[in-house]
Design a protein around this motif. Sequence first.
Motif, PDB file in Angstrom:
ATOM      1  N   GLY A  43       0.811  -1.209   0.000  1.00 25.59           N
ATOM      2  CA  GLY A  43       0.000   0.000   0.000  1.00 25.59           C
ATOM      3  C   GLY A  43       0.842   1.255   0.000  1.00 25.59           C
ATOM      4  O   GLY A  43       1.953   1.287   0.540  1.00 25.59           O
ATOM      5  N   LEU A  44       0.305   2.300  -0.605  1.00 23.66           N
ATOM      6  CA  LEU A  44       1.028   3.568  -0.694  1.00 23.66           C
ATOM      7  C   LEU A  44       1.207   4.214   0.679  1.00 23.66           C
ATOM      8  O   LEU A  44       2.213   4.869   0.940  1.00 23.66           O
ATOM      9  CB  LEU A  44       0.278   4.516  -1.637  1.00 23.66           C
ATOM     10  CG  LEU A  44       0.968   5.846  -1.943  1.00 23.66           C
ATOM     11  CD1 LEU A  44       2.326   5.605  -2.594  1.00 23.66           C
ATOM     12  CD2 LEU A  44       0.082   6.717  -2.828  1.00 23.66           C
ATOM     13  N   GLY A  45       0.230   4.008   1.559  1.00 24.86           N
ATOM     14  CA  GLY A  45       0.333   4.592   2.895  1.00 24.86           C
ATOM     15  C   GLY A  45       1.518   4.041   3.667  1.00 24.86           C
ATOM     16  O   GLY A  45       2.242   4.787   4.333  1.00 24.86           O
ATOM     17  N   ALA A  46       1.741   2.726   3.575  1.00 25.79           N
ATOM     18  CA  ALA A  46       2.870   2.120   4.272  1.00 25.79           C
ATOM     19  C   ALA A  46       4.192   2.594   3.684  1.00 25.79           C
ATOM     20  O   ALA A  46       5.162   2.843   4.413  1.00 25.79           O
ATOM     21  CB  ALA A  46       2.770   0.600   4.201  1.00 25.79           C
ATOM     22  N   VAL A  47       4.240   2.737   2.365  1.00 30.60           N
ATOM     23  CA  VAL A  47       5.457   3.221   1.713  1.00 30.60           C
ATOM     24  C   VAL A  47       5.730   4.667   2.112  1.00 30.60           C
ATOM     25  O   VAL A  47       6.879   5.049   2.374  1.00 30.60           O
ATOM     26  CB  VAL A  47       5.330   3.087   0.182  1.00 30.60           C
ATOM     27  CG1 VAL A  47       6.517   3.744  -0.517  1.00 30.60           C
ATOM     28  CG2 VAL A  47       5.235   1.618  -0.215  1.00 30.60           C
ATOM     29  N   PHE A  48       4.695   5.487   2.173  1.00 35.60           N
ATOM     30  CA  PHE A  48       4.855   6.873   2.601  1.00 35.60           C
ATOM     31  C   PHE A  48       5.351   6.942   4.046  1.00 35.60           C
ATOM     32  O   PHE A  48       6.186   7.791   4.390  1.00 35.60           O
ATOM     33  CB  PHE A  48       3.526   7.614   2.450  1.00 35.60           C
ATOM     34  CG  PHE A  48       3.595   9.071   2.803  1.00 35.60           C
ATOM     35  CD1 PHE A  48       4.249   9.970   1.970  1.00 35.60           C
ATOM     36  CD2 PHE A  48       3.012   9.551   3.963  1.00 35.60           C
ATOM     37  CE1 PHE A  48       4.322  11.312   2.289  1.00 35.60           C
ATOM     38  CE2 PHE A  48       3.075  10.890   4.293  1.00 35.60           C
ATOM     39  CZ  PHE A  48       3.730  11.778   3.444  1.00 35.60           C
ATOM     40  N   GLN A  49       4.864   6.042   4.884  1.00 43.24           N
ATOM     41  CA  GLN A  49       5.318   5.996   6.272  1.00 43.24           C
ATOM     42  C   GLN A  49       6.799   5.635   6.346  1.00 43.24           C
ATOM     43  O   GLN A  49       7.547   6.205   7.149  1.00 43.24           O
ATOM     44  CB  GLN A  49       4.493   4.973   7.060  1.00 43.24           C
ATOM     45  CG  GLN A  49       4.871   4.884   8.538  1.00 43.24           C
ATOM     46  CD  GLN A  49       4.068   3.832   9.277  1.00 43.24           C
ATOM     47  OE1 GLN A  49       3.330   3.055   8.675  1.00 43.24           O
ATOM     48  NE2 GLN A  49       4.224   3.780  10.589  1.00 43.24           N
ATOM     49  N   LEU A  50       7.233   4.692   5.495  1.00 45.57           N
ATOM     50  CA  LEU A  50       8.647   4.343   5.452  1.00 45.57           C
ATOM     51  C   LEU A  50       9.503   5.558   5.078  1.00 45.57           C
ATOM     52  O   LEU A  50      10.566   5.799   5.662  1.00 45.57           O
ATOM     53  CB  LEU A  50       8.882   3.219   4.442  1.00 45.57           C
ATOM     54  CG  LEU A  50       8.723   1.773   4.911  1.00 45.57           C
ATOM     55  CD1 LEU A  50       9.034   0.821   3.765  1.00 45.57           C
ATOM     56  CD2 LEU A  50       9.605   1.477   6.104  1.00 45.57           C
ATOM     57  N   SER A  51       9.039   6.316   4.090  1.00 46.74           N
ATOM     58  CA  SER A  51       9.788   7.501   3.659  1.00 46.74           C
ATOM     59  C   SER A  51       9.862   8.537   4.768  1.00 46.74           C
ATOM     60  O   SER A  51      10.895   9.188   4.958  1.00 46.74           O
ATOM     61  CB  SER A  51       9.147   8.098   2.408  1.00 46.74           C
ATOM     62  OG  SER A  51       9.209   7.190   1.323  1.00 46.74           O
ATOM     63  N   LEU A  52       8.758   8.710   5.503  1.00 48.30           N
ATOM     64  CA  LEU A  52       8.771   9.658   6.624  1.00 48.30           C
ATOM     65  C   LEU A  52       9.738   9.209   7.715  1.00 48.30           C
ATOM     66  O   LEU A  52      10.438  10.031   8.323  1.00 48.30           O
ATOM     67  CB  LEU A  52       7.365   9.801   7.205  1.00 48.30           C
ATOM     68  CG  LEU A  52       6.353  10.599   6.376  1.00 48.30           C
ATOM     69  CD1 LEU A  52       5.011  10.635   7.084  1.00 48.30           C
ATOM     70  CD2 LEU A  52       6.856  12.027   6.127  1.00 48.30           C
ATOM     71  N   LEU A  53       9.802   7.897   7.978  1.00 47.73           N
ATOM     72  CA  LEU A  53      10.732   7.394   8.978  1.00 47.73           C
ATOM     73  C   LEU A  53      12.182   7.558   8.529  1.00 47.73           C
ATOM     74  O   LEU A  53      13.082   7.733   9.356  1.00 47.73           O
ATOM     75  CB  LEU A  53      10.443   5.914   9.264  1.00 47.73           C
ATOM     76  CG  LEU A  53       9.141   5.601  10.001  1.00 47.73           C
ATOM     77  CD1 LEU A  53       8.903   4.105  10.059  1.00 47.73           C
ATOM     78  CD2 LEU A  53       9.165   6.182  11.413  1.00 47.73           C
ATOM     79  N   ASN A  54      12.401   7.505   7.228  1.00 53.65           N
ATOM     80  CA  ASN A  54      13.754   7.625   6.693  1.00 53.65           C
ATOM     81  C   ASN A  54      14.212   9.081   6.598  1.00 53.65           C
ATOM     82  O   ASN A  54      15.419   9.345   6.531  1.00 53.65           O
ATOM     83  CB  ASN A  54      13.807   6.979   5.304  1.00 53.65           C
ATOM     84  CG  ASN A  54      15.223   6.782   4.815  1.00 53.65           C
ATOM     85  OD1 ASN A  54      16.112   6.427   5.581  1.00 53.65           O
ATOM     86  ND2 ASN A  54      15.442   7.020   3.540  1.00 53.65           N
ATOM     87  N   LEU A  55      13.265  10.016   6.601  1.00 51.03           N
ATOM     88  CA  LEU A  55      13.589  11.425   6.378  1.00 51.03           C
ATOM     89  C   LEU A  55      14.466  12.044   7.470  1.00 51.03           C
ATOM     90  O   LEU A  55      15.458  12.726   7.146  1.00 51.03           O
ATOM     91  CB  LEU A  55      12.292  12.224   6.224  1.00 51.03           C
ATOM     92  CG  LEU A  55      12.449  13.719   5.934  1.00 51.03           C
ATOM     93  CD1 LEU A  55      13.192  13.929   4.620  1.00 51.03           C
ATOM     94  CD2 LEU A  55      11.083  14.400   5.899  1.00 51.03           C
ATOM     95  N   PRO A  56      14.177  11.857   8.777  1.00 47.63           N
ATOM     96  CA  PRO A  56      15.035  12.491   9.792  1.00 47.63           C
ATOM     97  C   PRO A  56      16.495  12.066   9.698  1.00 47.63           C
ATOM     98  O   PRO A  56      17.397  12.893   9.873  1.00 47.63           O
ATOM     99  CB  PRO A  56      14.395  12.043  11.121  1.00 47.63           C
ATOM    100  CG  PRO A  56      12.977  11.749  10.784  1.00 47.63           C
ATOM    101  CD  PRO A  56      13.014  11.180   9.400  1.00 47.63           C
ATOM    102  N   GLY A  57      16.735  10.802   9.407  1.00 47.64           N
ATOM    103  CA  GLY A  57      18.106  10.335   9.278  1.00 47.64           C
ATOM    104  C   GLY A  57      18.828  10.998   8.116  1.00 47.64           C
ATOM    105  O   GLY A  57      20.015  11.356   8.221  1.00 47.64           O
TER     106      GLY A  57
END
Length: 364
Positions: A43-57
């Motif tokens: 799902g796109l929502g889960a992928v978007f969540q992954l990107s948000l988690l990766n953003l701070p790093g």
Amino acid sequence: MILHLYIARRFLRALFIVVAVFVGILMPIDIAEHLGRVGPDNGLGAVFQLSLLNLPGALYAWLPLFVMIATLFLFLGLARTSELVVVRAAGRSALRSAASPVAVAFLLGVAALAVLNPIVAATTRQYDLSFARMRGLEERTLSVSDEGLWLRQGTPDSQTVIHADATNSDGTHLFGATFYGFDANGLLTQRITAREALLEDGAWDLTGVTLWPIAGAENPQAAAERFERLVLPSTLTAEQIRDSFGAPETVPIYELPGFISQLNAAGFAAVQHRIWLQMQLSNPLMLSAMVLIGAGFTMRHTRFGKTGIMVLGAVLLGFGVFFIRDFAEVLGETGQLPATLVAWAPPVAAILLAVGLLLHTEDG
């Protein structure tokens, strides 16, 4: 003081714009990359969540370059509006003019270390777990605590939890090891203690062994067997054990010294973690160095020309310092350089080089 506050405010605004542009460019690319790696089935929502988690790093890792680009925007803007000329005509030197951005960058580095670093550690840890779950990968098999080293290995039919008082540098030679065997239903089937356990060729070679059969035994102590040597099959490899370590960036800066102590007590060298700790502590100095590099190339009036060449020189020097620091980190992790030298030498050298360039700008 009013002038310092004005320049600091302009610098923060430029930094905010640079970060916003970066996020706007990075997020669509990161979402597309994760769609290809985990597939659209999640799902796109889960992928978007992954990107948000990766953003701070990503923001934390690229913060020194953001600071340098913001410095270029700041001083090029001041030169284009002739504000820099007025400041210099008032008798303020280049170093004094750069003092407020340097101070802001240093304080920003301290704030990032105190606040952003724990956030990055939490989001990176959650990102790794979510990504492994979406890809159907096995979770980490190793844990280090005050009680020693814990390992997990298993097959669809059984699981084995391993505890050791100490180990060698790569976790393949255990001392004071205990093996707890569980069946597919999670019931304890046997307990094995060994004086030493050596992992080689897909099996644990145990010496000084005592085996207690738990399942089906009325008195496990009476049914215990002793062996001088015993071989247990294993699904673990040395590479899996090394990869199961918590990456240094997943440990908050406040917990990192204690985690390093636990690794040392368990027998691991913890070189990577010690270098990471020193590099995080030197980050405020690195941000200050990036400001001075940007200022050294752009604190001149645009009528002198060659603005593009000067900007290119600043960017190349900034990336060069960034690359040298990463290269020094690799040398440190292989044991060729001490952690203190790896972390502190590049920013100190960059500051001295940039200060020399600014003094040259001041006509010697």
